[in-house]
Scaffold this active site. Structure first.
Site, PDB file in Angstrom:
ATOM      1  N   SER A 149      -0.590  -4.752  38.172  1.00 23.55           N
ATOM      2  CA  SER A 149      -1.931  -5.009  37.641  1.00 23.55           C
ATOM      3  C   SER A 149      -2.609  -3.686  37.318  1.00 23.55           C
ATOM      4  CB  SER A 149      -2.784  -5.763  38.673  1.00 23.55           C
ATOM      5  OG  SER A 149      -4.140  -5.821  38.268  1.00 23.55           O
ATOM      6  N   TYR A 162      -6.602  -6.930  46.673  1.00 29.51           N
ATOM      7  CA  TYR A 162      -5.668  -7.194  45.582  1.00 29.51           C
ATOM      8  C   TYR A 162      -5.144  -5.895  44.977  1.00 29.51           C
ATOM      9  CZ  TYR A 162      -3.823  -9.105  41.216  1.00 29.51           C
ATOM     10  OH  TYR A 162      -2.992  -9.446  40.164  1.00 29.51           O
TER      11      TYR A 162
END
Length: 254
Positions: A149, A162
């Site tokens: 990501s 995250y």
């Protein structure tokens, strides 16, 4: 659309988390290139629907159920069942399954959420790669593509949980590239920014401020990210090792 059998014909692929969202697009893209795809996820009904869609387009696929948040035994079971479903070997592993939650302050993240996120986002791909990449190395070829990501590359407000899992995925990508590259196994990753999945579109108000400051001013489509994964999995990326390929509309450059 008929599969393009000129690129990945004869190869097998396992795509984790491919019963929804980005994983579906990746599974379809690999099948369209001629790969036999093992679709995997927790929901058999959704998995069977993805397989049916791939087959109706002329591709080849099977579904293997797995909950990667359930621990190491489940991961090992997936490796074994996927290998059997694919005819005895996996040529391409896409570590796509992941847990994502709405941003929250570090002090409000529960220990349970921390453990669950790391189990699915880091431990499961670690164990699955460890189960499948050595076989690729023995055969002298293979590809692992991790889905990281953009948040694993840059800081983000209230995204420590995250972001840290995806930074770990990026680090593993580079370490595995060094470990397995000499044996003919390429390991790379994509680092998407916002993707126009159903869940992301439901959180449009949260995403809007991000889109306002990235060069493209829009989310990537699942198909655009899937195209990057397919590229890294195929021979056109034959001498690309340890790369984190951003598909983020220029967010990392802004």
């Amino acid at each position: 659309m008929s599969p393009n059998i000129t690129r990945l014909q004869g190869r097998t692929a396992l795509v984790t988390g491919s019963t929804g969202g980005l994983g579906v697009a990746i599974a379809k893209a690999l099948a369209d290139q001629g790969a036999f795809v093992v679709v995997s996820g927790r929901n058999k009904e959704r998995g069977d629907a993805v397989v049916a869609e791939i087959r109706s387009a002329g591709g080849q696929a099977e579904f293997v159920a797995a909950d990667l948040g359930a621990g190491g035994d489940e991961v090992q079971h997936l490796a074994q069942q996927a290998t059997a479903a694919a005819g005895g070997h996996i040529d391409i592993l896409v570590n796509n399954a992941g847990v994502w939650g709405m941003p929250e302050p570090t002090g409000e993240v529960s220990e349970q959420a921390l453990l669950e996120s790391y189990q699915t986002n880091v431990i499961a791909p670690f164990l699955l790669t460890g189960a499948l990449a050595p076989g690729m190395a023995e055969r002298g070829h293979g590809a692992v593509v991790n889905v990281g990501s953009i948040t694993g590359l840059i800081g983000g407000d209230r995204s420590a949980l995250y972001s840290s899992t995806k930074a770990a995925v990026h680090s593993l990508t580079k370490s595995w590239a060094v470990e397995y590259g000499p044996s003919g196994v390429r390991v790379n990753a994509v680092a998407p920014g916002p993707i126009a999945t159903e869940r992301a579109l439901e959180a449009a108000d949260h995403v809007a401020p991000v889109l306002a400051r990235i060069p493209s001013r829009r989310m990537s489509t699942p198909e655009e990210v899937a195209a990057a994964v397919t590229f890294l999995a195929g021979d056109d990326a034959g001498n690309i090792h340890g790369v984190i390929l951003s598909v983020d509309g220029g967010w990392a450059a802004a």
